[in-house]
Scaffold this active site. Structure first.
Site, PDB file in Angstrom:
ATOM      1  N   HIS A   4      -7.748  -5.791  -0.445  1.00 48.66           N
ATOM      2  CA  HIS A   4      -6.461  -4.851  -0.009  1.00 48.66           C
ATOM      3  C   HIS A   4      -5.864  -5.295   1.122  1.00 48.66           C
ATOM      4  O   HIS A   4      -6.495  -5.515   1.905  1.00 48.66           O
ATOM      5  CB  HIS A   4      -6.849  -3.530   0.140  1.00 48.66           C
ATOM      6  CG  HIS A   4      -5.731  -2.470   0.015  1.00 48.66           C
ATOM      7  ND1 HIS A   4      -4.951  -2.159  -1.107  1.00 48.66           N
ATOM      8  CD2 HIS A   4      -5.179  -1.804   1.113  1.00 48.66           C
ATOM      9  CE1 HIS A   4      -4.009  -1.276  -0.623  1.00 48.66           C
ATOM     10  NE2 HIS A   4      -4.158  -1.051   0.490  1.00 48.66           N
ATOM     11  N   ASP A   6      -9.651  -5.054  -4.566  1.00 48.98           N
ATOM     12  CA  ASP A   6      -9.077  -3.471  -4.132  1.00 48.98           C
ATOM     13  C   ASP A   6      -9.395  -2.458  -5.094  1.00 48.98           C
ATOM     14  O   ASP A   6      -9.222  -2.628  -6.271  1.00 48.98           O
ATOM     15  CB  ASP A   6      -7.781  -3.976  -4.248  1.00 48.98           C
ATOM     16  CG  ASP A   6      -6.767  -2.715  -3.778  1.00 48.98           C
ATOM     17  OD1 ASP A   6      -7.349  -1.591  -3.278  1.00 48.98           O
ATOM     18  OD2 ASP A   6      -5.708  -2.719  -3.661  1.00 48.98           O
ATOM     19  N   SER A  29       0.816  -1.009   0.021  1.00 49.53           N
ATOM     20  CA  SER A  29       0.036   0.038  -0.016  1.00 49.53           C
ATOM     21  C   SER A  29       0.908   1.056   0.147  1.00 49.53           C
ATOM     22  O   SER A  29       1.636   1.411  -1.075  1.00 49.53           O
ATOM     23  CB  SER A  29      -0.862  -0.035   1.259  1.00 49.53           C
ATOM     24  OG  SER A  29      -2.037   0.728   0.979  1.00 49.53           O
TER      25      SER A  29
END
Length: 360
Positions: free
Chosen positions: A331, A301, A200
């Site tokens: 995610h 995601d 991320s």
């Protein structure tokens, strides 16, 4: 992209934030767009709890209640004696700005690559010594195997762009100094076989640090690979996935917009080169010796369109890149060891690292 926050640390199986308060009351209530997503009970409960605490920490004036977060965040201390085949210790780089890293050393024998890891959390949350990321880095160290250097970089909004990139690059410079890296890393650690990795926001950070590394010369250290796990990229445009995957776990537009606002210099928009790396203000990397890159994307995601654009941009720039897709998960899925895709990703990262090492 709010990566695993407080209760991720509280719960050994936890991950990121996602559902609203009504989901906290009933973790199985889902928006229509998430109906086809199947998650185990404990994963859903963790997501619901984390969402509640993380949202509660954000003040209306845009600041974050660090005191609340610190009260609820569980830490894992370093382990000088091996735990599950991995020992760990911490190294200060610059105490004046709180820059340090935690080193994970597996019991495996022989020369080992060095993986410099950047945690997620939207540039706003989390730390290497939280339970979740301590467990992740232990798994990487054991499974690859590798010496893992997990970086504690400064957080927004207290420290905005480019503080996080500066911290990441300064760790590389520290490791390149034989008087530093040669003293603090084990003798088997090979900094000439270095990989950058992150999930991320950490994936975003790893990309930008890799770019800086490509523009500079090191004496000992050489970055030969980049593992971008669901990197946090974006732009002013709302993509098809962002509009379609409303109500999904882990990320929402409101949360990601806040993260970009907290991270970027005042007055910037989301087409800033730090956010939209392949967009209208993209930095040309075609002439740089940019490392081979593994990009990880998940089907549930909402950031996936930006991640695929990143992969395509790398290829157009003439760089070696591979796309690894996990169509049935969310995610930050790899934070949850109970999800089968988590183990699969660990194996794919190991394979990628070994392939790049064989090319040297």
């Amino acid at each position: 992209t709010l990566q695993p926050t407080l209760l991720l640390e509280l719960l050994p199986f936890g991950s990121i934030e996602t559902f609203s308060l009504r989901h906290f009351a009933c973790p199985f209530v889902m928006e229509e767009s998430t109906a086809s997503l199947s998650l185990p009970w404990k994963t859903r409960v963790a997501l619901s709890l984390i969402s509640t605490v993380t949202d509660a920490s954000r003040r209306r004036n845009g600041t974050v209640n660090r005191r609340l977060l610190n009260m609820l965040e569980f830490k894992s201390p370093p382990s000088p004696n091996p735990v599950n085949g991995v020992k760990s210790f911490e190294v200060a780089v610059d105490p004046s700005r709180g820059l340090w890293f935690r080193v994970y050393v597996p019991t495996a024998a022989g020369k080992l690559p060095v993986v410099v890891f950047f945690h997620g959390g939207g540039f706003v949350y989390l730390s290497p010594d939280g339970k979740a990321y301590d467990a992740v880095c232990r798994r990487f160290a054991r499974k690859i195997p590798a010496v893992v250097v997990s970086v504690k970089y400064r957080l927004a909004p207290e420290h905005r762009y480019p503080a996080q990139y500066d911290d990441g690059f300064d760790v590389l410079r520290f490791l390149d100094d034989e008087g530093n890296g040669g003293q603090v890393l084990p003798a088997d650690a090979d900094v000439s076989c270095c990989f950058l990795a992150g999930d991320s926001a950490g994936g975003n950070l790893a990309h930008h640090v890799a770019r800086r590394a490509s523009e500079n010369k090191f004496r000992l250290l050489k970055v030969i690979g980049l593992v971008a796990i669901q990197p946090f990229f974006g732009g002013e445009e709302r993509t098809e996935a962002e509009k379609r995957l409303v109500g999904m776990p882990l990320t929402t537009l409101a949360r990601t917009d806040f993260m970009w606002w907290a991270f970027l210099p005042p007055g910037s928009d989301r087409d800033h080169e730090a956010v939209n790396v392949s967009g209208p203000r993209a930095v040309d990397i075609s002439k740089l010796e940019f490392p081979a890159t593994m990009v990880v994307v998940a089907g549930f995601d909402m950031l996936q369109d930006w991640q695929r654009r990143y992969y395509e941009w790398l290829r157009r720039s003439g760089k070696e890149a591979s796309l690894r897709e996990y169509p049935n998960t969310i995610h930050a899925f790899y934070i949850f060891p109970e999800l089968p895709e988590s183990g699969q990703l660990m194996s794919e990262v190991r394979e990628f690292v070994q392939q790049q090492m064989e090319k040297r």
